[in-house]
Design an enzyme around this catalytic site. Structure first.
Site, PDB file in Angstrom:
ATOM      1  N   HIS A 176       0.850  -1.204   0.000  1.00 27.31           N
ATOM      2  CA  HIS A 176       0.000   0.000   0.000  1.00 27.31           C
ATOM      3  C   HIS A 176       0.880   1.246   0.000  1.00 27.31           C
ATOM      4  CE1 HIS A 176      -2.899   3.016   1.170  1.00 27.31           C
ATOM      5  NE2 HIS A 176      -3.832   2.175   0.758  1.00 27.31           N
ATOM      6  N   GLU A 180      -4.020   2.079  -7.300  1.00 26.51           N
ATOM      7  CA  GLU A 180      -4.400   3.194  -6.429  1.00 26.51           C
ATOM      8  C   GLU A 180      -3.523   4.404  -6.760  1.00 26.51           C
ATOM      9  OE1 GLU A 180      -6.666   1.882  -2.659  1.00 26.51           O
ATOM     10  OE2 GLU A 180      -4.562   2.061  -2.174  1.00 26.51           O
TER      11      GLU A 180
END
Ligand code: 13P
Length: 264
Positions: free
Chosen positions: A104, A174
């Site tokens: 992430h 993302e």
């Protein structure tokens, strides 16, 4: 290759108490239908995983809400050892966790690099967890250098992974500039997502062979009840990675319902 749609909630470092975590999870679990078109994964902080796993089992036993799979937000490589402060994929699997978000941008921002992420993906696969590998650029430069950045992230993070493991891997695109907590954020559009999804498929197929082109790709970055349908229909993706909106049971349930209402 499995192509079910998937909605993943990343709670990040929320909520503050276990009580609130139980309430949020139970609210979602009670209010989702039993249809089987969409996989649902919730990724809470480590501390809440075991309790929430028990709650999810309880709900499926009573035939009420469909079981929600649990995911972690990170997992260290190896199984056991002298790694103070870390939790391994094997330990997570043992308590019933089945997915793990790796790479992430918020963890990359704390110093995690593609080599670390590669080791973590390999360990997660050995342990039986399905890795959700996050890739994405900080900014969209006019020279389109961000494509190369995503290509390097994919090639390095997935280096040495066998073709038949790709059915277990999910790639989450993302764009950092679109995440709700990014200062001066901007909205990404479904066509931004579509363009990158096509590019990701091409990189995977060039590097790992045509058979992996079916790897599931999902989009994350300020997903909301307002834009979920558009991203799912026009963003070239098989699902969504939801941050902020997953902390509100009603919004998260509505996003799941939007996904389930779409033709597969
Ligand atoms: P937001 O949905 O809050 O933008 O978060 C996206 C994200 O980082 C999910 O992993």
């Amino acid at each position: 290759m499995e192509k079910k749609k998937i909605i993943v909630g990343n709670w990040k470092m929320n909520p503050l108490t276990q009580k609130e975590a139980e309430k949020l999870f139970t609210n979602v679990a009670k209010n989702i239908s039993t249809t089987k078109t969409t996989e649902i994964v919730i990724c809470p902080p480590f501390l809440y995983l075991e309790k929430l796993k028990k709650i999810s089992l309880g709900h499926s036993l009573t035939g009420g809400a469909r079981k929600i799979s649990l995911g972690a937000q990170n997992a260290f490589y190896g199984d056991i050892g002298a790694f103070t402060g870390e939790v391994s994929a094997e330990m997570l699997y043992d308590i019933g966790v089945r997915y793990v978000i790796l790479g992430h941008s918020e963890r990359r921002g704390m110093g995690e690099n593609n080599i670390d992420i590669n080791k973590k993906i390999k360990s997660a696969l050995v342990a039986g967890l399905r890795p959700i590998l996050c890739v994405g650029e900080n900014v969209r430069d006019p020279d389109h250098g961000y494509f190369n950045l995503v290509k390097i992230q994919l090639e390095e993070c997935l280096s040495g992974i066998s073709k038949n493991s790709f059915g277990k891997i999910i790639i989450a695109y993302e764009p950092i500039w679109a995440i709700s907590s990014t200062p001066d954020r901007k909205d990404a559009t479904p066509s931004d997502s579509m363009e990158m999804a096509i590019f990701i498929k091409k990189v995977l197929s060039d590097k790992f062979g045509k058979d992996v082109a079916g790897t599931r790709i999902i989009y994350g970055g300020s997903v909301s009840t307002k834009n979920a349908k558009d991203f799912l229909q026009n963003g070239g993706v098989d699902g969504l990675l939801v941050g902020n909106a997953s902390l509100n049971a009603k919004k998260f349930i509505d996003i799941i319902k939007i996904c389930e209402a779409l033709k597969q």
